[in-house]
Motif scaffolding. Structure first.
Motif, PDB file in Angstrom:
ATOM      1  N   HIS A   1      -5.219  -0.985 -14.062  1.00  0.00           N
ATOM      2  CA  HIS A   1      -5.324  -2.442 -14.058  1.00  0.00           C
ATOM      3  C   HIS A   1      -6.737  -2.813 -14.480  1.00  0.00           C
ATOM      4  CE1 HIS A   1      -7.593  -2.221 -10.299  1.00  0.00           C
ATOM      5  NE2 HIS A   1      -6.712  -1.342  -9.918  1.00  0.00           N
TER       6      HIS A   1
ATOM      7  N   PRO B   1     -11.660  -6.135 -11.651  1.00  0.00           N
ATOM      8  CA  PRO B   1     -11.680  -7.529 -11.172  1.00  0.00           C
ATOM      9  C   PRO B   1     -12.837  -8.313 -11.751  1.00  0.00           C
ATOM     10  CG  PRO B   1     -12.202  -5.982  -9.393  1.00  0.00           C
ATOM     11  CD  PRO B   1     -11.897  -5.173 -10.606  1.00  0.00           C
TER      12      PRO B   1
ATOM     13  N   LYS C   1       0.845  -1.204   0.000  1.00  0.00           N
ATOM     14  CA  LYS C   1       0.000   0.000   0.000  1.00  0.00           C
ATOM     15  C   LYS C   1       0.876   1.247   0.000  1.00  0.00           C
ATOM     16  CE  LYS C   1      -3.820   2.187   2.267  1.00  0.00           C
ATOM     17  NZ  LYS C   1      -5.119   1.942   2.743  1.00  0.00           N
TER      18      LYS C   1
ATOM     19  N   ARG D   1      -1.205  -7.876  -8.658  1.00  0.00           N
ATOM     20  CA  ARG D   1      -2.147  -7.180  -7.793  1.00  0.00           C
ATOM     21  C   ARG D   1      -2.625  -8.129  -6.707  1.00  0.00           C
ATOM     22  NH1 ARG D   1      -8.039  -5.198  -8.629  1.00  0.00           N
ATOM     23  NH2 ARG D   1      -8.130  -3.529  -7.101  1.00  0.00           N
ATOM     24  N   ARG D   2      -2.530  -7.669  -5.454  1.00  0.00           N
ATOM     25  CA  ARG D   2      -2.936  -8.484  -4.315  1.00  0.00           C
ATOM     26  C   ARG D   2      -3.758  -7.633  -3.357  1.00  0.00           C
ATOM     27  NH1 ARG D   2       2.662 -11.199  -2.524  1.00  0.00           N
ATOM     28  NH2 ARG D   2       1.370 -12.772  -1.546  1.00  0.00           N
TER      29      ARG D   2
ATOM     30  N   HIS E   1      -6.577  -6.461  -3.374  1.00  0.00           N
ATOM     31  CA  HIS E   1      -7.371  -5.390  -3.994  1.00  0.00           C
ATOM     32  C   HIS E   1      -6.705  -4.022  -3.865  1.00  0.00           C
ATOM     33  CE1 HIS E   1     -10.578  -8.215  -4.710  1.00  0.00           C
ATOM     34  NE2 HIS E   1     -10.499  -8.592  -3.447  1.00  0.00           N
ATOM     35  N   GLN E   2      -5.385  -4.016  -3.756  1.00  0.00           N
ATOM     36  CA  GLN E   2      -4.649  -2.763  -3.627  1.00  0.00           C
ATOM     37  C   GLN E   2      -4.411  -2.142  -5.002  1.00  0.00           C
ATOM     38  OE1 GLN E   2      -4.046  -1.415  -0.826  1.00  0.00           O
ATOM     39  NE2 GLN E   2      -3.508  -2.909   0.712  1.00  0.00           N
ATOM     40  N   GLU E   3      -4.093  -0.855  -4.995  1.00  0.00           N
ATOM     41  CA  GLU E   3      -3.661  -0.179  -6.211  1.00  0.00           C
ATOM     42  C   GLU E   3      -2.311  -0.762  -6.654  1.00  0.00           C
ATOM     43  OE1 GLU E   3      -5.309   4.324  -5.511  1.00  0.00           O
ATOM     44  OE2 GLU E   3      -3.381   3.809  -4.626  1.00  0.00           O
TER      45      GLU E   3
END
Length: 152
Positions: free
Chosen positions: A149, A152, A102, A122-123, A125-127
């Motif tokens: 990105h 989802p 983050k 991407r993990r 749900h981070q930017e």
């Protein structure tokens, strides 16, 4: 001097990140590279200052836990986990860390604490972020880079 400041690439060097690296005079990486191939790719762009992350296994045993480097009059301390900054740290202008994925940028007691976030997979749900910085004559300007990105 233009700096690309990265963390948590986790085995992925995105083409969008590579475009930023083309403009960098040096790269600071706060760990969790996950692959010697990624480190080799980074070295193809500019000199790399890097520390070992908690996911960097045996291949990265030669990488330091923390690293202090001065570039254009600004002293940086790199460490993967903010909780593991060396005790009694002095003479540092910027602490660069990762681990949380983050982006964070805050000044505390005259020291800039900077987490460039993660520009790897991407993990959580981070930017997807990194930081670009201009450093000259002891002055530093940092810009957050937010990469697009797919939804989802």
């Amino acid at each position: 001097m233009t700096l690309a400041i990265l963390s948590d690439t986790h085995g992925l060097l995105r083409p969008q990140v590579a475009e930023y690296l083309k403009t960098a005079d040096a790269i600071l990486h706060a760990g969790d590279i996950n692959s010697p191939a990624i480190l080799d790719q980074l070295k193809g762009f500019a000199p790399v200052y890097v520390v070992r992350g908690n996911n960097d296994k045996d291949w990265a045993a030669h990488l330091p836990h923390d690293l202090t480097v001065t570039l254009e009059g600004v002293t940086f301390c790199l460490v993967h986990n903010k909780k593991e900054v060396p005790a009694g740290l002095t003479g540092v202008d910027v602490v660069v860390y990762g681990h949380s994925h983050k982006y964070a940028q805050a000044e505390k007691e005259g020291v800039l604490w900077l987490n460039p976030g993660s520009c790897g997979p991407r993990r959580f749900h981070q930017e997807i972020t990194l930081a670009m910085a201009e450093v000259s004559q002891g002055k530093l300007q940092v810009e957050k880079v937010l990469l697009p990105h797919p939804a989802p």
